[in-house]
Design a protein around this motif. Structure first.
Motif, PDB file in Angstrom:
ATOM      1  N   GLY A  35     -23.029  -6.634   5.084  1.00  0.00           N
ATOM      2  CA  GLY A  35     -22.951  -5.183   5.016  1.00  0.00           C
ATOM      3  C   GLY A  35     -23.294  -4.533   3.693  1.00  0.00           C
ATOM      4  N   PRO A  36     -22.737  -3.352   3.451  1.00  0.00           N
ATOM      5  CA  PRO A  36     -23.118  -2.512   2.316  1.00  0.00           C
ATOM      6  C   PRO A  36     -22.424  -2.918   1.017  1.00  0.00           C
ATOM      7  N   HIS A  37     -22.919  -2.329  -0.092  1.00  0.00           N
ATOM      8  CA  HIS A  37     -22.359  -2.561  -1.420  1.00  0.00           C
ATOM      9  C   HIS A  37     -21.452  -1.395  -1.809  1.00  0.00           C
ATOM     10  N   GLY A  38     -20.763  -1.544  -2.910  1.00  0.00           N
ATOM     11  CA  GLY A  38     -19.906  -0.480  -3.409  1.00  0.00           C
ATOM     12  C   GLY A  38     -20.680   0.525  -4.248  1.00  0.00           C
ATOM     13  N   ALA A  39     -19.953   1.476  -4.810  1.00  0.00           N
ATOM     14  CA  ALA A  39     -20.562   2.492  -5.661  1.00  0.00           C
ATOM     15  C   ALA A  39     -20.862   1.909  -7.037  1.00  0.00           C
ATOM     16  N   THR A  40     -22.043   2.231  -7.566  1.00  0.00           N
ATOM     17  CA  THR A  40     -22.404   1.800  -8.912  1.00  0.00           C
ATOM     18  C   THR A  40     -21.677   2.677  -9.934  1.00  0.00           C
ATOM     19  N   PRO A  41     -21.663   2.271 -11.201  1.00  0.00           N
ATOM     20  CA  PRO A  41     -21.043   3.130 -12.225  1.00  0.00           C
ATOM     21  C   PRO A  41     -21.630   4.536 -12.268  1.00  0.00           C
ATOM     22  N   HIS A  42     -22.930   4.680 -12.026  1.00  0.00           N
ATOM     23  CA  HIS A  42     -23.528   6.020 -12.050  1.00  0.00           C
ATOM     24  C   HIS A  42     -23.028   6.866 -10.882  1.00  0.00           C
ATOM     25  N   ALA A  99      -7.122  11.004  -1.821  1.00  0.00           N
ATOM     26  CA  ALA A  99      -8.218  10.903  -2.781  1.00  0.00           C
ATOM     27  C   ALA A  99      -9.415  10.200  -2.151  1.00  0.00           C
ATOM     28  N   ALA A 100     -10.588  10.754  -2.416  1.00  0.00           N
ATOM     29  CA  ALA A 100     -11.811  10.156  -1.881  1.00  0.00           C
ATOM     30  C   ALA A 100     -12.180   8.911  -2.659  1.00  0.00           C
ATOM     31  N   PRO A 101     -12.640   7.868  -1.978  1.00  0.00           N
ATOM     32  CA  PRO A 101     -13.173   6.708  -2.685  1.00  0.00           C
ATOM     33  C   PRO A 101     -14.512   7.052  -3.323  1.00  0.00           C
ATOM     34  N   ASP A 102     -14.976   6.215  -4.210  1.00  0.00           N
ATOM     35  CA  ASP A 102     -16.231   6.492  -4.907  1.00  0.00           C
ATOM     36  C   ASP A 102     -17.446   6.400  -4.002  1.00  0.00           C
ATOM     37  N   THR A 103     -17.288   5.874  -2.804  1.00  0.00           N
ATOM     38  CA  THR A 103     -18.418   5.756  -1.883  1.00  0.00           C
ATOM     39  C   THR A 103     -18.571   6.972  -0.975  1.00  0.00           C
ATOM     40  N   VAL A 104     -17.762   8.013  -1.165  1.00  0.00           N
ATOM     41  CA  VAL A 104     -17.863   9.236  -0.354  1.00  0.00           C
ATOM     42  C   VAL A 104     -17.758  10.449  -1.270  1.00  0.00           C
ATOM     43  N   HIS A 105     -18.641  11.404  -1.081  1.00  0.00           N
ATOM     44  CA  HIS A 105     -18.585  12.687  -1.804  1.00  0.00           C
ATOM     45  C   HIS A 105     -17.205  13.308  -1.592  1.00  0.00           C
ATOM     46  N   PRO A 106     -16.525  13.749  -2.654  1.00  0.00           N
ATOM     47  CA  PRO A 106     -15.155  14.274  -2.498  1.00  0.00           C
ATOM     48  C   PRO A 106     -15.058  15.447  -1.527  1.00  0.00           C
ATOM     49  N   GLY A 107     -16.070  16.318  -1.507  1.00  0.00           N
ATOM     50  CA  GLY A 107     -16.033  17.435  -0.576  1.00  0.00           C
ATOM     51  C   GLY A 107     -16.197  16.981   0.860  1.00  0.00           C
TER      52      GLY A 107
END
Length: 670
Positions: A35-42, A99-107
């Motif tokens: 499957g997919p990867h996590g969010a990069t630092p950027h 709280a939103a995870p880094d893999t989803v836009h907070p809005g």
């Protein structure tokens, strides 16, 4: 001898897929556990910046979404007659943390949580809504002697389940009227889960709709329906897992139900710009809004309840001017005018605003503020896009320059949770000026594969380009990496390193997207680059009711689209068609590699004359029989040269459901 059946209009207004497709899609999800990867630092840094700028402390919408809840649907699974699930909110449990995870836009995370609010809601006295049973809402108004049902969802199974929950808490009263607010399938497809045809035929139930409803409901996606169905997989993401790294929402609701799509033709049409009618003792003001969100649509005001129903032209997000699945570009200028008209005529007389998606707004002042900001959002993007195109900016350029003003950025209801701001801005350019940007170099630019191959060669070859793309990926330049990576893939689709890097870049863009549909598109692109085009069944998605409602001329127009012009070169066919049950005649002509239809006439010297019923044609459309079988059984009688029918049928293409989107086709269509 090869023969063809006619699989008529793919019901693609929402890319509605069959249950068998859904089941296969779920199998496809589970085949790829890496499957997919996590969010990069950027991406993490981008999300953190958004958390600081978005009005995340504004919790009013959560109170609005919960207000009036009587009983939640919860994680109940609604089943179809074949034993397969039609609808469930199971799998969205990951949305519970605030709280939103880094893999989803907070809005988008916030919006996805709000769209999880589901069940039976008492909006006000005698006005109820069923939310979270489908992409759309069902509204029920209690009349003097029965019920008025507005927009019976996509499929009969969820509509029946919604009615069951309503009747669990309210008296069993007959449905007196059904109102279709507009011509998209998520607002009519479940009608047979609410009422029966015999009750409509007997006059016990009236069906109300805007003028032009049937033509638009059936025809909006007939000619390009197959392509729209394919692209809709990217818009709604049904093949993506429900997870913080996958599908989280669809903007207007969670996703689409996968049950039986039906249609009962309207018995009453609203034709004037504004009409007032009393239905089962309830006064309803209908106001037409064609050409904005749908070609046939109206909003409604219920004066005695002080409720304004904005159908789908004012929901809790900035809508599509051009859906990712494809469509004719919608008009944001007239859209803004409809919103202003609603504000001026009904704003001071409404205490509650509802829509057929998302949740209501309460309080006269808030209703007026909501309508004003919705109006201003559509007017702003229209005017600024047209301003810049008149300065000579192209679609991509103006989309890069225009942002919503700060005053609107602080209003959640005009954020791009369904429509995408940049995509909408490019659509405005397309509406006014078309695809061509005015640069003659682009009048006859090379097609994608040849462009990619030459570009990569000019850039020093695939290895050099890939190395630079990896460096840019490490810098967080995901847009450019996706763009140049796509060139690498189109130059050589077997380049696995290019496929994986492009998928990684699309994935990060998806994680950063505020728009649910843009996120789904990016993540679907990443999935297919990693694993290839899913192998899904090719069964027809057409609804029997929709097929039967299709005008004959539209049927034969679609037949013309299926004609393979190069194969038809030099051939000539003239056939009379006589439909005995509906008393319609036409001539079908193949000349100059074009298939044309002349209605209400007959050729004097045809090659053949076919006599049949519309019911026979419908059975062929639904793949219940083939043309040769109909001829053999006597359902079609042919006078003249019957071989001409077979000759024509052999010239018709059968469209592949799952053609590639993020890589070149394996071979060119002849």
């Amino acid at each position: 001898m090869t023969t063809h059946t006619f699989s008529a209009a793919k019901l693609a207004s929402l890319g509605l897929l069959t249950l068998s497709l859904c089941a296969t899609a779920q199998q496809h999800q589970h085949q790829h556990q890496h499957g997919p990867h996590g969010a990069t630092p950027h991406t993490q840094a981008a999300q953190q910046a958004l958390r600081s700028s978005l009005p995340l402390l504004d919790k009013q919408a959560f109170a609005d979404a919960q207000r009036g809840l009587v009983e939640a649907l919860g994680d109940e699974v609604i089943m179809g007659a074949n034993g397969r699930p039609v609808w469930s909110l199971k799998g969205y449990e990951f949305l519970k943390p605030e709280a939103a995870p880094d893999t989803v836009h907070p809005g988008l995370w916030r919006h996805a949580q709000l769209n999880m609010t589901n069940g039976l809601f008492n909006v006000t006295d005698r006005v109820w809504q069923l939310r979270g049973f489908d992409l759309s809402n069902m509204t029920i108004i209690e009349g003097d002697s029965g019920l008025i049902v507005i927009d019976p969802l996509i499929s009969t199974e969820v509509a029946a389940a919604a009615m069951k929950l309503y009747f669990k808490h309210r008296p069993q009263r007959p449905v007196k009227a059904v109102i279709y607010s507009h011509s998209h399938a998520d607002h009519f497809g479940g009608v047979r889960g609410v009422v029966q045809q015999e009750d409509v035929d007997a006059g016990r139930v009236s069906i109300w709709a805007p003028a032009g409803f049937v033509h638009e409901a059936v025809g909006e996606n007939v000619l390009a329906g197959n392509a729209m169905s394919r692209r809709a997989l990217y818009q709604f993401g049904p093949l993506l897992p429900r997870s913080a790294k996958g599908q989280v929402d669809a903007g207007l609701g969670k996703t689409i139900s996968l049950g039986s799509i039906t249609l009962i033709a309207p018995t009453r049409l609203i034709e004037k710009p504004v009409e007032t009618h009393r239905i089962d003792g309830v006064e309803i003001v209908f106001e037409m809004t064609p050409g904005a969100e749908a070609p046939a649509e109206f909003i409604m005001h219920y004066p005695q309840f002080k409720v304004l129903n904005m159908a789908e032209i004012a929901t809790q997000n900035f809508h599509n001017l051009l859906p990712v699945r494809g469509a004719l570009v919608r008009d944001p200028l007239i859209w803004s005018k409809y919103l202003d008209g609603a504000l001026q005529r009904y704003g001071s007389r409404s205490e509650i605003l509802i829509a057929q998606h998302n949740w209501p707004v309460w309080g006269q002042g808030r209703v007026q503020d909501f309508l004003g900001k919705q109006r201003d959002a559509y007017k702003y993007v229209h005017d600024q896009a047209v301003r810049l195109l008149n300065h000579g900016y192209t679609g991509p350029e103006l989309a890069e320059r225009i942002q919503m003003p700060d005053s609107l950025n602080q209003e959640w209801s005009v954020h791009s949770f369904y429509g995408s701001l940049k995509h909408n801005l490019k659509a405005i350019y397309q509406r006014y000026l078309g695809y061509y940007d005015g640069n003659p170099a682009n009048l006859e630019s090379l097609p994608p594969v040849e462009t990619a191959q030459r570009s990569i060669r000019y850039m020093g070859g695939a290895d050099a380009v890939l190395q630079r793309a990896r460096e840019d990926y490490a810098k967080g330049d995901f847009r450019w990496v996706a763009q140049v990576g796509s060139q690498l893939v189109f130059a050589d689709p077997s380049n696995q390193a290019a496929r994986q890097l492009t998928a990684d870049a699309m994935e990060q863009l998806g994680y950063q997207s505020e728009s649910a549909t843009a996120r789904n598109a990016y993540l679907m692109g990443a999935l297919e680059l990693r694993h290839g085009v899913p192998k899904l069944p090719g069964a027809t998605t057409a609804s029997p009711d929709v097929i039967r409602a299709m005008p004959l001329e539209m049927y034969f127009d679609y037949l013309g689209v299926r004609l393979n012009g190069p194969k038809a070169a030099g051939k000539s066919v003239v056939m009379n068609w006589r439909f005995t049950d509906v008393k319609q005649n036409l001539v079908l002509r193949l000349q100059n590699s074009a298939l044309s239809t002349s209605m209400d006439t007959q050729a004097e010297q045809p090659d053949a004359t076919l006599t049949l019923t519309r019911a026979t044609l419908d059975a062929i459309s639904l793949q219940q029989m083939t043309f040769p079988q109909a001829v053999q059984s006597g359902a079609i009688q042919i006078q003249g040269n019957g071989a001409k029918l077979m000759e024509l049928l052999q010239l018709l293409d059968t469209f592949p459901r799952m053609f590639p989107l993020v890589e070149p086709r394996p071979s060119q269509t002849p």
